[in-house]
Design a protein around this motif. Structure first.
Motif, mmCIF file in Angstrom:
data_model
loop_
_atom_site.group_PDB
_atom_site.id
_atom_site.type_symbol
_atom_site.label_atom_id
_atom_site.label_comp_id
_atom_site.label_asym_id
_atom_site.label_seq_id
_atom_site.Cartn_x
_atom_site.Cartn_y
_atom_site.Cartn_z
ATOM 1 N N ASP A 230 0.659 -1.010 -0.295
ATOM 2 C CA ASP A 230 -0.484 -0.232 -0.086
ATOM 3 C C ASP A 230 1.320 1.408 -0.369
ATOM 4 O OD1 ASP A 230 -1.524 2.007 0.912
ATOM 5 O OD2 ASP A 230 -3.016 0.550 1.886
ATOM 6 N N CYS A 231 0.701 2.197 -0.533
ATOM 7 C CA CYS A 231 1.437 3.505 -0.889
ATOM 8 C C CYS A 231 1.761 4.219 0.122
ATOM 9 C CB CYS A 231 1.000 3.462 -2.478
ATOM 10 S SG CYS A 231 0.091 5.040 -2.777
ATOM 11 N N ARG A 232 0.515 4.197 1.168
ATOM 12 C CA ARG A 232 0.307 4.909 2.125
ATOM 13 C C ARG A 232 1.908 4.601 3.471
ATOM 14 N NH1 ARG A 232 -5.713 4.290 4.640
ATOM 15 N NH2 ARG A 232 -4.598 1.457 3.910
ATOM 16 N N ARG B 230 4.645 3.413 2.067
ATOM 17 C CA ARG B 230 5.729 3.628 1.085
ATOM 18 C C ARG B 230 5.933 4.183 0.129
ATOM 19 N NH1 ARG B 230 10.303 -1.194 -1.035
ATOM 20 N NH2 ARG B 230 11.186 0.729 -2.451
ATOM 21 N N CYS B 231 5.693 5.348 -0.536
ATOM 22 C CA CYS B 231 5.294 6.224 -1.554
ATOM 23 C C CYS B 231 6.012 5.443 -3.207
ATOM 24 C CB CYS B 231 5.621 7.716 -1.781
ATOM 25 S SG CYS B 231 5.753 8.658 -3.090
ATOM 26 N N PHE B 232 5.887 5.443 -3.928
ATOM 27 C CA PHE B 232 6.846 4.454 -5.142
ATOM 28 C C PHE B 232 6.632 5.839 -6.009
ATOM 29 C CE2 PHE B 232 4.514 1.367 -2.749
ATOM 30 C CZ PHE B 232 5.797 0.201 -2.752
ATOM 31 N N ALA B 233 6.132 7.016 -5.630
ATOM 32 C CA ALA B 233 6.775 7.921 -6.540
ATOM 33 C C ALA B 233 5.871 7.831 -8.214
ATOM 34 C CB ALA B 233 7.817 8.161 -6.772
ATOM 35 N N CYS B 234 4.348 7.551 -7.764
ATOM 36 C CA CYS B 234 3.908 7.260 -9.299
ATOM 37 C C CYS B 234 4.391 8.025 -10.095
ATOM 38 C CB CYS B 234 2.252 6.470 -8.939
ATOM 39 S SG CYS B 234 1.570 7.761 -8.655
ATOM 40 N N GLY B 235 4.087 9.922 -9.353
ATOM 41 C CA GLY B 235 4.316 10.569 -9.997
ATOM 42 C C GLY B 235 2.791 12.061 -9.869
ATOM 43 N N CYS C 142 -1.040 11.069 0.337
ATOM 44 C CA CYS C 142 0.514 11.143 0.364
ATOM 45 C C CYS C 142 0.979 12.068 0.931
ATOM 46 C CB CYS C 142 0.601 11.652 -1.581
ATOM 47 S SG CYS C 142 -0.347 11.386 -2.529
ATOM 48 N N PRO C 143 2.310 12.016 0.636
ATOM 49 C CA PRO C 143 3.295 12.816 2.086
ATOM 50 C C PRO C 143 3.384 14.120 1.448
ATOM 51 C CG PRO C 143 4.448 10.781 0.429
ATOM 52 C CD PRO C 143 3.391 10.875 -0.305
ATOM 53 N N GLU C 144 3.083 14.970 3.049
ATOM 54 C CA GLU C 144 3.641 16.348 2.846
ATOM 55 C C GLU C 144 4.392 16.848 1.258
ATOM 56 O OE1 GLU C 144 1.390 18.562 3.984
ATOM 57 O OE2 GLU C 144 0.473 17.508 5.671
HETATM 58 S S1 SF4 Z 1 2.939 9.979 -4.972
HETATM 59 FE FE1 SF4 Z 1 1.058 9.297 -3.496
HETATM 60 S S2 SF4 Z 1 0.102 8.188 -4.812
HETATM 61 FE FE2 SF4 Z 1 1.857 7.954 -6.056
HETATM 62 S S3 SF4 Z 1 3.148 6.393 -4.600
HETATM 63 FE FE3 SF4 Z 1 3.481 8.234 -3.706
HETATM 64 S S4 SF4 Z 1 1.666 8.178 -2.344
HETATM 65 FE FE4 SF4 Z 1 0.626 6.691 -3.870
#
Ligand code: SF4
Length: 668
Positions: free
Chosen positions: A596-598, A600-605, A624-626
């Motif tokens: 779950d990207c909460r 760890r953020c995967f930098a989707c854009g 998403c992170p601050e």
């Molecule tokens: S930018 Fe936001 S939506 Fe995208 S991977 Fe990171 S936390 Fe998830």
């Protein structure tokens, strides 16, 4: 048919035909909470059209949201239009009555703007039919300054190309703010008397609006797309989707139908977006970032909506309800506030875990317990890793045990077949898993236990990590369905499946390019209507349409597209980077999952694209992170969708992505 009949003439003509059609309540309007304004006193008239039957369209939350927002403005009136069922269509055509709005019976052609909802692709022929019934020229190029402006919106418009020649513009993304800006542009254009090309250029300046007439698609000799070129300076190379920083207050004055419709209920969207990253799920990719409403706002909205409507059913909607941060406090607050009201409450899209059962138990109290739905999507852990839905079989069985133990008799299990990496063993595993769940149920509650398997077929959707993969052929799908039909039978078991030919249509339309418009037009001429309805679906009309247009349907569905092949929807920017989708596609081939990207953020854009919006809206509403970097001054061209931030910087993000100067983000 006279597109200029007056409302009084239409009313009189309807009195003659309505007694002879099924469910006349679909066509009369006059329901509780409809909004009727003085037409002469309101400068801009908007028709909100849902190109399917009233029963279905009235349950569409997007339509209710826009109806509410537009009608709050004193200078705008919004009225509803739905597709007439075939018996009513025949009656309208025979009596020469143009399609009209339910509220005031104005002919559709008399509106300034028609907003058409396109949540799914199988509404396209109905859209053309709707225009034809209204006497509006189908193609944008054929419409003059007196014709209404046509705006399409909804998830299907993330690949707008198949319908490009029929629409003035498409709203890409969220409509709450965008719609008001479009109304303003249309109002000014109407007053100016300028040609339609001026309107198009003005619309293209709005963030999130795609104007297809300002682009041209160039194809190679083999039919693949070479590029989509912008033809005007106002047209951004890529149109970035529109989002709202905060979800505005939800609608509470739902129009209450006189007749039974698909959902007679209050629906409140508790959050938008999803952080799970299921690779087949287009909604999960295109609705990022996750934004939540507060518990207080949701409970107050339910209270108000119940008072305005008298409904006894409430649905708390989202893509993944268990992931709503305050889900337990929400459920407790709802139970507490509405104790003794005997409300039927639902919280769909729950994760496969015991906590979901506790939640539903708490939410539903002593009320009747119909089926409990779980969506493992695949029955082997291997396939669940490929699609990024990592849940173990043991977890499915333990959750099933809890469900039966808490009083539910039927478990509905949703699966998807048709992924290219799927084998017949994976399909057989669906049978085995259903039987195992039933066996658990028998242990817990005896012969009352039931399992219903709903097996849909995978369509690789644009803007997902699977956008490059081929679909199964009709023969492959049939072989898999035959296996299921033969093996999934017996007491306590039920199987539902889709017609494979309807799946093909969905795939052609969702993966098509601009040339597909010819096919849609010809299919409509050949009699295709209500394609989403099994009893009306006409494969012959579509096959003939492909032949007449000289296009091969397999080109769109049965070839793996090379990663570097330009895709028809590449100029539509869902703000999830193509590099991210590519990487995720490669990960899927290795069975590699993402959390779950909460966590760890995967930098989707999403973050760099909306960095300024995030910075200006700190706090927990976004998942998403601050963003903590100094504020960048947005360029004026941002409002035209030409967002220029390309690189990505995320603390703890994927190592393949390099941080960029001036932008840092962090979890609070
Ligand atoms: S930018 Fe936001 S939506 Fe995208 S991977 Fe990171 S936390 Fe998830």
């Amino acid at each position: 048919m006279s597109p200029s009949m007056s409302p009084a003439e239409i009313e009189r003509a309807l009195e003659r035909i309505l007694p002879a059609v099924q469910k006349p309540g679909r066509y009369t309007g006059g329901e509780l909470n409809q909004v009727v304004k003085d037409w002469q006193a309101v400068p801009t008239r908007v028709a909100l059209a849902f190109p399917d039957v009233y029963d279905l369209g009235m349950s569409n939350l997007g339509l209710a949201v826009l109806y509410d927002i537009l009608n709050q403005r004193p200078d705008v009136v919004a009225e509803r239009v739905f597709s007439p069922w075939p018996d009513m269509e025949a009656a309208l055509r025979q009596a020469g009555i143009p399609l009209y709005s339910l509220e005031t019976k104005h002919a559709l052609r008399q509106f300034d703007l028609i907003g058409i909802s396109l949540p799914y692709e199988t509404l396209y022929t109905n859209t053309l039919n709707l225009l034809d019934l209204a006497g509006i020229p189908l193609r944008t190029a054929e419409r003059g300054i007196d014709d209404p402006v046509l705006l399409g919106g909804g998830h299907a418009t993330y690949n707008p190309e198949p319908m490009a020649e029929f629409f003035d513009a498409f709203a890409i993304g969220e409509g709450e703010e965008l719609m008001l800006e479009v109304v303003e542009v249309v109002r000014r254009w109407r007053a100016s008397g300028q040609p339609r090309t001026d309107l198009h250029r003005a619309l293209a300046r709005i963030w999130g609006v795609y104007v297809p007439a300002l682009y041209q698609a160039v194809h190679a000799a083999d039919g693949t797309l070479e590029r989509v070129e912008a033809l005007a300076p106002e047209a951004p190379t890529r149109v970035t989707k529109r989002i709202v920083a905060h979800l505005p207050p939800p609608p509470t004055r739902f129009v209450v139908p006189y007749i039974d419709v698909t959902h007679n209920r209050v629906a409140v969207e508790i959050m938008r977006g999803c952080t799970r990253g299921c690779r087949f799920c287009q909604a999960g990719m295109i609705t990022r970032p996750v934004r939540e409403r507060s518990v207080e706002a949701i409970v107050d909205a339910i209270d108000e909506a119940l008072r305005h409507t008298g409904y006894e059913e409430v649905a708390l909607l989202s893509l993944s309800s268990s992931d709503y941060d305050e889900v337990l406090p929400l459920v407790r607050a709802v139970r507490h506030r509405f104790a003794g009201r005997h409300l039927n409450l639902s919280l769909p899209s729950l994760r496969i875990e015991s906590f979901s059962v506790e939640l539903m138990d708490l939410l539903q109290g002593e009320s009747h317990r119909s089926g409990f739905t779980l969506a493992p999507e695949a029955a082997t852990e291997r396939m669940r890793e490929i699609i990024n839905k990592p849940v173990s079989t043991a977890q499915v069985l333990e959750t099933a045990r809890q469900i039966y133990a808490h009083g539910w008799h039927t478990i509905k299990l949703y699966f998807m077949i048709g992924h290219p990496q799927e084998t017949l063993e994976d399909v057989q595993a669906i049978v085995d898993l259903c039987r195992s769940v039933l066996a658990v149920g028998r242990e817990v509650i005896g012969p009352r236990a039931k399992v219903t398997a709903g097996v849909s077929t995978f369509v690789p959707k644009p803007h997902t990590p699977f956008q490059w993969v081929p679909c199964d052929t009709v023969e492959q799908i049939r072989a898999k369905q035959t296996l299921l039909k033969q093996a999934l039978r017996g007491p306590g078991l039920k199987l539902n499946w889709n017609n494979p030919e309807e799946t093909m249509l969905e795939a052609w339309l969702s993966r098509g390019d601009r040339r597909m418009g010819q096919v849609i037009y010809r299919a409509w001429r050949n009699g295709a209507r209500f394609d989403a309805w099994q009893e009306h679906f006409r494969m012959d009309a579509w096959q003939a349409a492909f032949a007449e247009a000289g296009l091969d349907p397999a080109f769109y569905t049965h070839r793996e597209r090379p990663i570097d092949e330009p895709l028809p929807w590449d100029h539509i920017d869902a703000a999830v980077r193509k590099e991210f989708l590519t990487e995720d596609y490669l990960w899927s081939q290795r069975g590699q999952t993402r959390v779950d990207c909460r966590e760890r953020c995967f930098a989707c854009g999403i973050l760099p694209r909306f960095a300024d919006l995030r910075r200006l809206n700190p706090g927990d509403v976004w998942e998403c992170p601050e963003v903590r970097s100094p504020k960048r001054i947005p360029e004026p061209s941002q409002m035209a969708g030409a967002w220029r931030v390309e690189a990505v910087a995320v603390d703890g993000g994927h190592p393949a992505l390099r941080p960029t100067e001036g932008l840092s983000v962090s979890r609070s």
